[in-house]
Design an enzyme around this catalytic site. Sequence first.
Site, PDB file in Angstrom:
ATOM      1  CG  HIS A 190      -0.234   0.067   2.531  1.00 16.05           C
ATOM      2  ND1 HIS A 190       0.379   1.203   3.009  1.00 16.05           N
ATOM      3  CD2 HIS A 190      -0.041  -0.887   3.473  1.00 16.05           C
ATOM      4  CE1 HIS A 190       0.911   0.958   4.192  1.00 16.05           C
ATOM      5  NE2 HIS A 190       0.681  -0.310   4.492  1.00 16.05           N
ATOM      6  CB  SER A 230       1.500  -3.479   5.164  1.00 18.12           C
ATOM      7  OG  SER A 230       0.421  -3.131   5.992  1.00 18.12           O
ATOM      8  CG  ASP A 243      -0.094 -20.400  12.175  1.00 13.20           C
ATOM      9  OD1 ASP A 243       0.235 -20.498  13.377  1.00 13.20           O
ATOM     10  OD2 ASP A 243       0.467 -21.022  11.266  1.00 13.20           O
TER      11      ASP A 243
END
Length: 447
Positions: free
Chosen positions: A242, A384, A369
Amino acid sequence: MKNSRYRSLLGMCLAVLIVAFCFSPQFRTIYEFPPHMRIIEGEVALFNVNFPLTLSVEPDEEDQSALPKYALSRSVFLETLKLRTATIQFKLLGIIPIRTVQVDVLPTIKLVPGGHSIGVVLHSRGVIVVGNSPVSTNNEQYVTPAKDAGITVGDVILSINDIPVQSDSQVAEIIDNTGRQQEILKILIKRGEEQITINLKPVLCNDTKRYRVGLFVRDSAAGVGTLSFYDPKTHAYGALGHVITDSDTNQPIDCAQGKIVSAAVSGIQHGKRGQPGEKIGVFIDEDHLLGNIQKNTKFGIYGQLHDNIANDLYSEAIPVASMNQVQTGPAEILTVVDGQTIERFKIEIQKVNLQEYPDGKGLVIKITDPILLEKTGGIVQGMSGSPIIQNGKLVGAVTHVFVHDPTRGYGCFIDWMLMEIGVVPKSEKQSARKLFTFSGFFMENTY
């Protein structure tokens, strides 16, 4: 009269059929296909087509003899045949056009997955106005010359008196020197896509004894993120997934130059509902550059690595998969939660939004997980860019977390990230196109 009634009845039945079909799951599925699809060589494009819908393949205008037209009403898959393009047409009862999809095929692409924790230092083009700072005058009044002249928070100062500016100290020096010469400042700013010239006179600050205009500015941003991938042949890389924005204005930073360096995760601030967590990272040997930053885009940062970076989990490049190959179900991400060790963690791809235009929210993912959930609470800041891998193929990267549910978040397709490093052309007319042929029939999805 009888024939007329039959025709009216037939028309009414056809109208009912069309309306009923428009509300059917098959109709919604067909409309999920974007008008322009890109598929990587070797992949299979599956189209579930059942009565009353038909599918036909139209070859390109350059070679009408290259492929006969088909009109089928059953599930089919398509394979590449040769350089060309093809148009897939969906029709109701083989008559009424419903959807047209142009399909292009790109050469096989292999990249080394990332997962590495990296330190990011980004210098903006110009300096960003992040706030106002009233100037104290001799008569104990406070004034804001820049604000009064029309400069607002979020503006980017590109030059002052025709001198390009790159740092806050340079801006302060030019303003003070101009004020001491009793001259007017000519400030060129960028506001969105528009450039504006503003003239104003600096004011002598009673507190600092320097000439000022009443602004806070910033020239750089720094933080910790995750490397998504790199090309072992060209050394091009992608990271973050991003755009980097200024922390005060939330405006994208127009990149002038930047660098990435090694980083380590020293701790985790646990994420919880309404409050995303974050990785606590430290830069390691900031003078040793891993690579440069050439651009800051809505799909992350991109540039050139100085050297290949080892990934113990994936020592060699793996294929990438286009968005139409991504399925809901199990997948994994690679990221660092302790030191510099890359680990793989299980996730579930819950939703796949096929996209015609680039957007960073093509995937909805959920962390499953138990180890990662225990360590982080889900997706945290600094994660990210973590690569998403499904069935041994790189399909995208983590981009955002859901604030109300840190176990879930968004991911972007690898398709859009490949555009940023130049592997996939941004033009609608791709440089490498291939024609399709029907080579078999499947009644269910296969990967």
